[in-house]
Structures are given as C-alpha cells and as structure tokens.
Enzyme design. Structure first.
Site, PDB file in Angstrom:
ATOM      1  N   ASP A  42       0.187   1.111   5.721  1.00 49.64           N
ATOM      2  CA  ASP A  42      -0.647   2.406   4.703  1.00 49.64           C
ATOM      3  C   ASP A  42      -1.570   2.787   5.570  1.00 49.64           C
ATOM      4  O   ASP A  42      -2.390   3.840   4.668  1.00 49.64           O
ATOM      5  CB  ASP A  42      -0.424   2.237   3.230  1.00 49.64           C
ATOM      6  CG  ASP A  42      -0.715   0.954   2.989  1.00 49.64           C
ATOM      7  OD1 ASP A  42      -2.259   0.578   3.842  1.00 49.64           O
ATOM      8  OD2 ASP A  42      -1.740   1.033   1.591  1.00 49.64           O
ATOM      9  N   SER A  43      -1.882   1.881   6.577  1.00 49.13           N
ATOM     10  CA  SER A  43      -3.369   2.642   6.989  1.00 49.13           C
ATOM     11  C   SER A  43      -2.831   3.945   7.876  1.00 49.13           C
ATOM     12  O   SER A  43      -3.993   4.051   8.497  1.00 49.13           O
ATOM     13  CB  SER A  43      -3.889   1.666   8.388  1.00 49.13           C
ATOM     14  OG  SER A  43      -3.181   1.031   9.115  1.00 49.13           O
ATOM     15  N   ASP A  81       4.722  -1.269   4.108  1.00 51.08           N
ATOM     16  CA  ASP A  81       3.853  -1.182   3.044  1.00 51.08           C
ATOM     17  C   ASP A  81       3.974  -0.817   2.012  1.00 51.08           C
ATOM     18  O   ASP A  81       4.415   0.610   2.645  1.00 51.08           O
ATOM     19  CB  ASP A  81       2.820  -1.115   4.194  1.00 51.08           C
ATOM     20  CG  ASP A  81       1.164  -2.263   4.278  1.00 51.08           C
ATOM     21  OD1 ASP A  81       0.958  -3.067   3.132  1.00 51.08           O
ATOM     22  OD2 ASP A  81       0.599  -1.523   4.771  1.00 51.08           O
ATOM     23  N   LYS A 110       5.327  -5.435   2.437  1.00 53.53           N
ATOM     24  CA  LYS A 110       3.828  -5.726   2.067  1.00 53.53           C
ATOM     25  C   LYS A 110       3.690  -5.847   0.457  1.00 53.53           C
ATOM     26  O   LYS A 110       3.200  -3.974  -0.077  1.00 53.53           O
ATOM     27  CB  LYS A 110       2.690  -5.641   2.616  1.00 53.53           C
ATOM     28  CG  LYS A 110       1.182  -6.365   1.855  1.00 53.53           C
ATOM     29  CD  LYS A 110       1.080  -6.424   3.660  1.00 53.53           C
ATOM     30  CE  LYS A 110      -0.193  -5.662   3.631  1.00 53.53           C
ATOM     31  NZ  LYS A 110      -0.581  -4.270   3.296  1.00 53.53           N
ATOM     32  N   GLU A 112      -0.127  -5.373  -2.923  1.00 55.76           N
ATOM     33  CA  GLU A 112      -1.483  -6.133  -2.848  1.00 55.76           C
ATOM     34  C   GLU A 112      -1.811  -6.350  -4.149  1.00 55.76           C
ATOM     35  O   GLU A 112      -1.456  -5.373  -4.657  1.00 55.76           O
ATOM     36  CB  GLU A 112      -2.625  -4.393  -2.268  1.00 55.76           C
ATOM     37  CG  GLU A 112      -2.750  -4.025  -0.573  1.00 55.76           C
ATOM     38  CD  GLU A 112      -3.671  -2.894  -1.208  1.00 55.76           C
ATOM     39  OE1 GLU A 112      -4.718  -2.570  -1.530  1.00 55.76           O
ATOM     40  OE2 GLU A 112      -3.410  -2.833   1.130  1.00 55.76           O
ATOM     41  N   GLU A 179      -7.883 -10.101   3.925  1.00 51.65           N
ATOM     42  CA  GLU A 179      -8.288  -9.078   4.835  1.00 51.65           C
ATOM     43  C   GLU A 179      -9.952  -9.217   4.826  1.00 51.65           C
ATOM     44  O   GLU A 179     -10.332  -9.702   3.195  1.00 51.65           O
ATOM     45  CB  GLU A 179      -8.116  -7.710   4.578  1.00 51.65           C
ATOM     46  CG  GLU A 179      -9.035  -6.833   4.842  1.00 51.65           C
ATOM     47  CD  GLU A 179      -7.753  -5.470   5.181  1.00 51.65           C
ATOM     48  OE1 GLU A 179      -6.875  -5.279   4.550  1.00 51.65           O
ATOM     49  OE2 GLU A 179      -9.032  -4.171   5.395  1.00 51.65           O
TER      50      GLU A 179
HETATM   51  O1  KIV Z   1      -2.326  -0.861   6.668  1.00 49.82           O
HETATM   52  C1  KIV Z   1      -2.055  -1.865   7.206  1.00 49.82           C
HETATM   53  O2  KIV Z   1      -3.148  -1.734   8.261  1.00 49.82           O
HETATM   54  C2  KIV Z   1      -2.968  -3.182   6.633  1.00 49.82           C
HETATM   55  C3  KIV Z   1      -3.136  -4.556   7.292  1.00 49.82           C
HETATM   56  C4  KIV Z   1      -3.288  -5.464   6.785  1.00 49.82           C
HETATM   57  C5  KIV Z   1      -4.126  -4.165   8.595  1.00 49.82           C
HETATM   58  O3  KIV Z   1      -2.660  -3.279   5.680  1.00 49.82           O
END
Ligand code: KIV
Length: 262
Positions: A42-43, A81, A110, A112, A179
């Site tokens: 999500d970056s 993500d 993924k 968080e 992270e």
């Molecule tokens: O969104 C992302 O790029 C991440 C990383 C762990 C690089 O969550």
C-alpha cells in the site's frame, strides 16, 4: 513458482528476497530476476500516487495494482497489502476483501497489527487465505506513532512486539514483516518464531528482506530512510533522457530520417 510452503521452508536455510511492485512492467522485471516475493504494497499510495501516508489508498486501487502485478508473475509469490479500513471494520468485510485479492491473482494478503486482528487472521487462514503479518512501524498507524519513528526501543514495547509476533504465528500467519525496529529485537523475534521474519529497517538477522523497489532504484527521491540502499540512480538518468528528447524536438533534430517513414 514460489509457494507459501516454499517460503516457510526457507527459514534458516536461504534468505527470502522481497520487493514491492505496483505495475506489470516492474513486476515482470522482478519476476525475471527471481525475486521470491513481490509485495503489492500500500506504499503505492506514497510512491505511485504521491500521497503523504498509506491511508487514502482504496480497495479498488489496490485490486488494480494487484491484478497487473499478478499478470506478470510466473515465478514470484505475489502478496497484496490490505488497505486501511478494508480488514478492521468487521470479519466478514475482511474475508470478502481478502478474497477479492485472491480472485485477481494474489496468493496471500498482508495485514498490519496483531492482537485485535487475531480472530480475523484465524478466519482468513481457516478459509484458505494465506496471511502475512506486519509489526513494528506499521505505516497505517502513523498518526498513533506520531511519525515514522523507530519502534520497540524500550523493554516494554519490545516485549509486547515479541508477544505479538508469537500471536501472529499461532494465528496462522505464514510470515511476518518487521519494520524499523532495532536489529537485536528483530534477531530475538526471528529466533523465537518458526515462521520466517522479513525485515525492512530491521537489520541483518531476519530470515528475509524487503524494500520498496522505487527506493532501491533511486526513483523516489523525496526522502531516503537510513535503511534504504540505492542500487541505481534512475531519477537523474530519466531526467537527462527527457531533457535530451525535449531539446531535440525543440531544435527539429528529432524525428530524423531514421525514425520517419518514406
Ligand atoms: O507497503 C509496503 O510497501 C510495505 C513494505 C513492507 C515495504 O508494507
């Protein structure tokens, strides 16, 4: 083709190499280079869309990025993500949204955080949706942290992170991203878990490493965290090429005979 089981089996045997991608072209280059995991991070909100945080990116946008990345992946494992608010509101919504990522080609998702997500992670895994955890500096909580600060510095928060990592493992996560935490803490978590740890700004002892592709290529110049190593400087090269094209068009040098039809 890299599988979830392959990733799990790599712990303590072979370092797991991961990078982000948001589009077909870059994903194809990573895939051809034998990267183990391509994370559709999500970056993308920051790097691709120029947002200040990852919070604004939507399911629709992440599904699009995931679909085009997955189309390129013949070898790498594609993980998507889950964007902010797509998995926190209710378990049903989390299952539905995670399932949508699998429908467009991701092999897992993924999320968080840890404790409040345990029932959701367990349900996803139960339903056949592989889940990667993410602890430490979790960017979706940037406002709680008051910035992109190093996490797990004091004993209390370090102990909490170790507990959270174990919770993620017992909930069924196949790996966990750590992270921006001290190397010593990442080392301890890595040795306590049976599942692989993937570090970003977490030192050399993790089972694998991940970085944002645009950072290592020197394409994203707005800031450079200490943990980013630039393996290329593409932004100045691109600027140079674009300037030369502009100059040649202005001067009537391009297109010449060679680039024109008779
Ligand atoms: O969104 C992302 O790029 C991440 C990383 C762990 C690089 O969550």
């Amino acid at each position: 083709m890299v599988t979830i089981n392959k990733i799990k089996s790599m712990k303590q045997k072979e370092k797991i190499v991961c990078l982000t991608a948001y589009d077909y072209l870059f994903a194809k280059l990573l895939d051809e280079s034998g990267i183990d995991i391509i994370l559709v991070g999500d970056s993308a909100a920051n790097v691709f869309a120029g947002e200040e945080t990852t919070l604004p990116i939507t399911m629709t946008e992440m599904l699009y990025h995931t679909r085009v990345v997955a189309r390129a992946a013949q070898h790498s494992l594609v993980i998507a993500d889950m964007p902010f608010l797509s998995y926190q509101v209710s378990m049903n919504q989390a299952v539905y949204n995670a399932g949508r990522f699998l429908k467009v080609g991701a092999k897992g998702v993924k999320v968080e955080g840890a404790e409040p997500l345990v029932p959701t992670i367990q349900r996803l895994v139960e339903l056949g949706i592989p889940v990667m955890g993410h602890l430490g500096l979790t960017p979706q909580s940037v406002h709680k942290f008051g910035g992109y600060k190093l996490q797990g510095r004091d004993e209390k928060s370090a102990q909490k992170m170790i507990k959270d990592a174990k919770l993620l493992e017992s909930s069924g996560c196949f790996a966990v991203v750590l992270e921006k935490i001290p190397s010593s803490l990442a080392k301890e978590i890595t040795s306590e878990l049976k599942i692989p740890t993937i570090g970003i700004g977490a030192g050399p002892y993790c089972d694998g490493q991940i970085l944002v592709l645009h950072d290592i290529l020197g394409l994203f110049e707005e800031f450079q965290p200490k943990f980013v190593k630039r393996y290329a400087q593409l932004a100045p090269e691109i600027r140079q090429a674009v300037l030369q094209y502009k100059d040649e068009v202005k001067k009537g040098i391009f297109p010449d005979q060679k680039h024109s039809y008779d």
